[in-house]
Enzyme design. Structure first.
Site, PDB file in Angstrom:
ATOM      1  N   MET A  58       0.807  -1.222   0.000  1.00  0.00           N
ATOM      2  CA  MET A  58       0.000   0.000   0.000  1.00  0.00           C
ATOM      3  C   MET A  58       0.840   1.272   0.000  1.00  0.00           C
ATOM      4  O   MET A  58       0.344   2.343  -0.328  1.00  0.00           O
ATOM      5  CB  MET A  58      -0.921   0.025   1.228  1.00  0.00           C
ATOM      6  CG  MET A  58      -0.190   0.230   2.534  1.00  0.00           C
ATOM      7  SD  MET A  58      -1.244   0.801   3.900  1.00  0.00           S
ATOM      8  CE  MET A  58      -1.625   2.462   3.388  1.00  0.00           C
ATOM      9  N   TYR A  59       2.125   1.207   0.366  1.00  0.00           N
ATOM     10  CA  TYR A  59       2.940   2.411   0.429  1.00  0.00           C
ATOM     11  C   TYR A  59       3.131   2.964  -0.974  1.00  0.00           C
ATOM     12  O   TYR A  59       3.750   2.347  -1.840  1.00  0.00           O
ATOM     13  CB  TYR A  59       4.305   2.118   1.054  1.00  0.00           C
ATOM     14  CG  TYR A  59       4.263   1.628   2.487  1.00  0.00           C
ATOM     15  CD1 TYR A  59       3.145   1.816   3.293  1.00  0.00           C
ATOM     16  CD2 TYR A  59       5.356   0.977   3.045  1.00  0.00           C
ATOM     17  CE1 TYR A  59       3.108   1.360   4.602  1.00  0.00           C
ATOM     18  CE2 TYR A  59       5.335   0.522   4.357  1.00  0.00           C
ATOM     19  CZ  TYR A  59       4.205   0.713   5.125  1.00  0.00           C
ATOM     20  OH  TYR A  59       4.181   0.258   6.435  1.00  0.00           O
ATOM     21  N   SER A  60       2.592   4.152  -1.182  1.00  0.00           N
ATOM     22  CA  SER A  60       2.604   4.796  -2.502  1.00  0.00           C
ATOM     23  C   SER A  60       2.057   3.866  -3.582  1.00  0.00           C
ATOM     24  O   SER A  60       2.480   3.900  -4.730  1.00  0.00           O
ATOM     25  CB  SER A  60       4.013   5.272  -2.884  1.00  0.00           C
ATOM     26  OG  SER A  60       4.407   6.369  -2.094  1.00  0.00           O
ATOM     27  N   ARG A  61       1.073   3.040  -3.186  1.00  0.00           N
ATOM     28  CA  ARG A  61       0.399   2.129  -4.125  1.00  0.00           C
ATOM     29  C   ARG A  61       1.403   1.290  -4.915  1.00  0.00           C
ATOM     30  O   ARG A  61       1.279   1.121  -6.126  1.00  0.00           O
ATOM     31  CB  ARG A  61      -0.508   2.911  -5.078  1.00  0.00           C
ATOM     32  CG  ARG A  61      -1.585   3.721  -4.398  1.00  0.00           C
ATOM     33  CD  ARG A  61      -2.541   2.850  -3.617  1.00  0.00           C
ATOM     34  NE  ARG A  61      -3.617   3.616  -2.986  1.00  0.00           N
ATOM     35  CZ  ARG A  61      -4.460   3.121  -2.094  1.00  0.00           C
ATOM     36  NH1 ARG A  61      -4.338   1.870  -1.715  1.00  0.00           N
ATOM     37  NH2 ARG A  61      -5.405   3.863  -1.557  1.00  0.00           N
TER      38      ARG A  61
END
Length: 325
Positions: A58-61
């Site tokens: 999920m970090y920066s998609r």
């Protein structure tokens, strides 16, 4: 650098895990580093002896995973230990891009492998507990991924201890891979994990790698200077973690006092406190600064006496549990 064995995995990891939430796309969060700066942090981390890196899909998609994978491709992959996580929905129009169903895990795990440029992830962690999927389904899926060679070990992240115990019992009952690590919320200003989770992880010999060891910056400077906007958070996000409530301001003041006495930075005192905790293997230190990363490594050489530890801990009072779903 100091190294330790991560729980029952047998893997030797640096006492500091570099958290890679700060790598990616500033459009996701305005404090996030772009690719070149993220790679510079990885390079310096490796120079300092850090071999343990934690990210999440999920970090920066997904950009954090891609940047980390690209950065580590310059080194001998066998020498690095990479952890990532999955759970949160990745695409607004696809509800199956989140959660811990078999479909979600299998498709999002493959996407993480592709972005990281790796055949096998050392440690894969459900980011949160999925109330909509039986834990047996999740564990069977993760066990299959280990047997396929996509994963080496599995761990968990913030959940209630009764949920973690249920997961371990389910694995034991069904002969499935066990969660061997716990990534939980723990620092000088948030010690609720000491009540149940940390005693349980010690009993089960589960590796502990706390997130937010510096309390989102609340342990890095005097509380008078704290400002939610400067931290790159909305007030709503800050309110979810009442770090300065119930004795938190006095804890912050005592960290500042000790740092001045020892000619250290507040962050180094806060990290040194964590390094003394037997239950903790490797705090996840996220940073946007090479200098702050170097400060964190230097904190490994900081000694705190029993009286100093007690002095730092004494003002703490219970706060609302945060980090769990």
């Amino acid at each position: 650098m100091e190294y330790t064995t991560l729980g029952d995995t047998g893997i030797e990891v640096s006492r500091i895990c570099l958290g890679c939430m700060s790598f990616g796309d500033p459009e996701w969060r305005d404090w996030v580093l772009e690719e070149e700066a993220g790679k510079a942090l990885v390079d310096r981390a490796v120079e300092l002896g850090i071999n343990f890196f934690d990210t999440a899909n999920m970090y920066s998609r997904g950009e954090s995973e891609r940047i980390l994978g690209d950065a580590l491709s310059e080194y001998d992959r066998r020498e690095m230990v990479v952890a990532t996580k999955g759970f949160f929905q990745m695409r607004e129009d696809d509800p199956n891009s989140g959660g811990l169903s078999r479909k979600a895990i299998e498709q999002e795990l493959q996407a993480s492998l592709d972005r990281l440029g790796m055949d096998t992830i050392d440690l894969y962690q459900p980011h949160r507990w999925d109330y909509d999927t039986p834990i047996e389904t999740t564990l069977r899926t993760l066990d299959d991924a280990v047997r396929r060679g996509q994963l080496r070990h599995i761990g968990a992240s913030s959940m209630w201890v009764h949920q973690f115990a249920e997961a371990l019992h389910t694995s034991d009952r069904l002969g499935l891979e066990r969660f061997e690590t716990m990534q939980n919320h723990y620092n000088l200003l948030y010690r609720e994990e000491e009540r149940d989770m940390l005693p349980y992880t010690r009993k089960q010999n589960v590796g502990v790698m706390p997130w937010s060891p510096l309390a989102r910056g609340f342990l890095t400077r005097p509380h008078e200077e704290q400002d939610a906007t400067a931290r790159g958070q909305s007030e709503t996000e800050a309110d979810r973690h009442p770090y300065l409530a119930n004795g938190g301001r006095e804890v912050n003041e005592r960290v500042e006092e000790l740092a001045e006495e020892k000619d250290l930075k507040m962050a180094q005192i806060a990290l040194a406190w964590l390094f003394t905790k037997d239950a903790v293997d490797a705090p996840i230190v996220g940073t946007t600064s090479v200098e702050h990363l170097e400060d964190a490594v230097e904190a490994l050489d900081v000694s705190l006496s029993a009286s100093e530890m007690a002095y730092l801990e004494e003002p703490y009072q219970p706060v609302e549990v945060s980090g769990h779903r």
